[in-house]
Design an enzyme around this catalytic site. Structure first.
Site, PDB file in Angstrom:
ATOM      1  N   GLY A 342       3.273   7.433  12.093  1.00  0.00           N
ATOM      2  CA  GLY A 342       3.135   8.857  12.387  1.00  0.00           C
ATOM      3  C   GLY A 342       3.583   9.713  11.208  1.00  0.00           C
ATOM      4  N   GLU A 366     -11.927  -4.595 -10.838  1.00  0.00           N
ATOM      5  CA  GLU A 366     -12.295  -6.022 -10.840  1.00  0.00           C
ATOM      6  C   GLU A 366     -13.588  -6.233 -10.050  1.00  0.00           C
ATOM      7  OE1 GLU A 366      -9.300  -7.378 -12.391  1.00  0.00           O
ATOM      8  OE2 GLU A 366     -10.816  -8.743 -13.147  1.00  0.00           O
TER       9      GLU A 366
END
Lengths: 385, 373
Positions: A342, A366
């Site tokens: 939260g 990558e």
């Protein structure tokens, strides 16, 4: 079939886990905020001393000869604490592996001990260019033969460890007339070589402690002996080594995802709302179950790819599948974990926002997820007669 | 069925757009803190036009207009990225009108209407996030019966660093009375014993913690009856449902991301085009749900469920748009300060603040579907 780890692999995993907990975790937040370079480089040095900079390098060159599975396990453990350190370690290993794979004896004896021992803080992988990201065959950097030397001109962008890499593997076009990808060669360029300028580190969303720089080559003169592998054969090498790097990045993403979910799991068992622990809410239990299931599947895909590489088998598709799945699911895991915390997930006092920022790049660098899908589908369709 | 605005409403929309020409570059919607002086100046200019009191009754100096005018105003302001609707002229003023004393009305309503004073809501606490009724900040009446003494800690307060007054929910009854033991207070932020401390957030903005250390608040600054705050804040929330998540925000997100993708030369990628088509339909869904909340309010229908559904769709769309762009935008999209990565970081908050998606889903399942639990 045996999915268990060897004693040596478990030992390396434990060592990396211990180092991550004791040395990296306490400074990771500070590194993210301030980029304390001294502490960061100090940790790289210690990792080299522990053998983590050449995990898959033969022992005669100072490596650990521990194999690809051990490499994957170690990167995951490091990434649980500090993704910036993990990516620097992963790329340095990759650079060392390129040199081991195609370097001549002299190059291997000269560079590998320096990378493995930490004499070089890191290695750099100079492939990407501004107009050649997902498609490196379109690169514009040129290397022209001049007597006994090569002269490099061009720019490389988003190069990990640009500021402090002792040596870069650099790809450049050496045959202007060849088709894209066919006239590219690979070179070793030491940091500090005249004609090589390192740009200032990019201001990034995540993995902030690791430097990402542009390399500028302006009439950068390197000796003929800097040619790595065969002339005009560099692109094939790059593609092959990127596949190995994908195991590293997938393993890194797995580590960040697990760190996020492990934190959230603990939080669910401690925080109470509506008179009970969050862990008692089934909606949250199911989110937890889904994310851990996905991360476990990612781990197995990574182990599979690492195993194939270690056996010397073709592992390109397996590495792409593992990287695609691990990075996407690690992203999901970080977002879920943040949501579970939260308001505390959103503020910098808790590590979840860092995990979410750090993991984001993993499905981009990558080879993006889309490129992985291209590789996987191309390999699949190739088998249809 | 007619989902178009009236001629008068469209004329007002045009007027708002003209007004916003001067404020298009404030950029206070995604991150208000750094540009608060400019936002404050814009609110004052709105106050001069009486736009902060569009729906207030005329007896309080308001314009007595329907909800649609507020919707149009704040939707346009959201689209312009200028600011979020101020809580002072909404939650605070409307509660004071309904429950405040004559003195409170005379003191605060004129200054709120002109944009002179601004409030921060102090509801949530470290242990009372989704479960607000469990809050622990205590307000104890002193022996003389003149003041309440406040002690406790609030957490995640938006904009508290810049606001003039605090609108505080505190416990005057027993802990086990939960929502039935809470009262509302107005307190000048400069009052002795109040400390506002920043909580830096992932989007490089801040929330705040607010600490109360024996803060004396005169009884006259309690709003409504003692232990009667739960109904007040519920009604205030209901008053604001049509302007809490204006779809202009996601429409603007989408347009900015399309511009960005085109500028990167990615606009002709078939995979991106397919994803964008999906996002366009999500934005339209948010727009129609936003209008549905407005319709419910205008017809006097309970809009709780409509608002919950709107929040779920709106906030997930806020996240889907930048996440899609980051999926395809390459490393360029991740360099700090670029719009996609800024919106990506900011949007993380949207499914948490103002009621998490999980709480919204439980509202929908319980109240709309009748699922027990």
């Amino acid at each position: 079939m045996d999915l268990s780890l060897s004693e040596e692999q478990i030992m390396i995993q434990d060592m990396a886990r211990k180092f991550a907990r004791e040395e990296l975790a306490p400074v990771a937040e500070q590194l993210d905020h301030s980029g304390n370079e001294e502490a960061f480089l100090g940790n790289l040095k210690k990792l080299a001393e522990l053998g983590c900079m050449g995990l898959n390098i033969q022992s005669q060159y100072g490596g650990g000869a521990a194999g690809v599975i051990a490499f994957s396990l170690a990167i995951t453990e490091l990434a649980k604490a500090c993704a910036s350190t993990a990516v620097t370690t992963s790329v340095t290993n990759m650079v060392a592996e390129v040199i081991q794979a195609i370097g001549n004896e002299e190059q291997k004896q000269h560079y590998l001990p320096k990378l493995c021992s930490g004499e070089y803080a890191a290695g750099g992988f100079g492939l990407t260019e501004s107009s050649a990201g997902s498609d490196p065959s379109r690169m514009k950097t040129r290397a022209v033969r001049d007597g006994d030397d090569w002269i490099l001109n061009g720019n490389k962008i988003y190069i990990t460890s640009g500021t402090y890499a002792g040596v870069f593997v650099v790809w450049a076009v050496t045959d202007n007339d060849a088709k894209p990808g066919k006239g590219i060669s690979c070179f070793l360029v030491e940091g500090g070589t005249p004609g090589l300028t390192i740009g200032k580190p990019e201001d990034k969303m995540g993995q902030k402690a690791s430097h990402t720089n542009t390399l500028f080559f302006e009439d950068c003169r390197i000796p003929a002996s800097a040619l790595l592998g065969k002339e005009n054969d560099g692109f094939r090498v790059a593609v092959g080594e990127l596949a190995g790097g994908r195991i590293g990045i997938g393993s890194l993403a797995l580590g960040v995802g697990l760190a996020a979910m492990d934190y959230a799991k603990q939080y669910l068992t401690e925080r109470e709302q509506f008179g009970q622990k969050l862990a008692n809410f089934q909606a949250l239990q199911f989110m937890l179950a889904d994310r851990y299931t996905e991360l476990e599947a990612a781990r197995l895909l990574l182990m599979q790819a690492a195993y194939e590489k270690e056996q010397g088998n073709y592992f390109g598709t397996a590495a792409s599948m593992a990287k695609l799945f691990a990075t996407e699911k690690a992203n999901d895991a970080c977002y879920t974990a943040l949501q579970m915390l939260g308001g505390n997930g959103y503020i910098k006092e808790y590590p979840l926002e860092r995990y979410a920022r750090d993991v984001r790049i993993t499905s981009i660098y990558e080879g993006t997820s889309e490129i992985q899908r291209v590789i996987i589908s191309r390999d699949l369709l190739r088998t249809v007669s | 069925m007619n989902i178009n605005f009236s001629k008068q409403e469209l004329a007002f929309q045009t007027e708002v757009r003209e007004f916003l020409q001067d404020y298009n570059d404030i950029d206070g919607f995604l991150s208000q803190g750094p540009v608060w002086p400019q936002v404050r100046a814009m609110f004052s200019a709105m106050g001069e036009r009486n736009w902060l009191a569009l729906t207030w009754p005329e007896e309080y100096g308001g314009m007595g207009k329907g909800h649609s005018y507020e919707y149009i105003l704040w939707n346009e302001v959201a689209y312009a990225r200028a600011a979020r609707n101020p809580l002072s002229s909404g939650v605070v003023a409307k509660s004071i009108m309904r429950y405040g004393s004559d003195e409170q009305k005379q003191t605060f309503l004129p200054k709120i209407r002109t944009g002179e004073v601004h409030f921060s809501l102090c509801y949530s606490e470290p242990e009372a996030g989704s479960d607000l009724a469990g809050l622990r900040t205590k307000a104890q009446l002193n022996d003389a019966g003149t003041h309440y003494v406040l002690n406790g800690q609030k957490c995640w307060q938006s904009y508290a660093q810049d606001m003039d007054f605090l609108w505080i929910l505190a416990r005057t009854g027993k802990q086990e009375d939960r929502g039935r033991g809470l009262s509302l207070f107005i307190c000048d932020k400069q009052t002795a014993g109040i400390t506002v401390s920043p909580l830096p957030t992932v989007d490089d903005d801040q929330l705040n913690e607010v600490f109360f250390d024996n803060v004396e608040v005169p009884v006259a600054q309690r709003v409504g009856p003692e232990n009667g705050a739960w109904a007040i804040i519920g009604e205030a929330l209901a008053d604001e449902r049509h302007i809490q998540f204006p779809p202009g925000r996601v429409r603007r997100d989408l347009e900015e991301m399309v511009d960005w993708l085109n500028a990167q030369g990615l606009g002709d990628d078939p995979v991106i085009r397919e994803r964008m088509a999906h996002l366009v339909s999500k934005v339209m869904e948010a727009e129609i749900l936003g209008l549905r909340v407005l319709e419910a309010m205008e017809k006097g229908r309970n809009a709780t469920v409509d608002a919950a559904m709107n929040k779920i769709v709106h906030t997930l769309t806020c996240q889907d748009i930048p996440r899609m762009v980051l999926d395809y935008g390459g490393p360029e999209a991740l360099v700090n300060g670029y719009r996609p990565e800024q919106i990506w970081r900011q949007s993380i908050m949207e499914t948490i603040g103002g009621g998490t998606s999980e709480i919204m889903r439980s509202v929908v399942s319980r109240q709309a579907l009748g699922l027990k639990g």
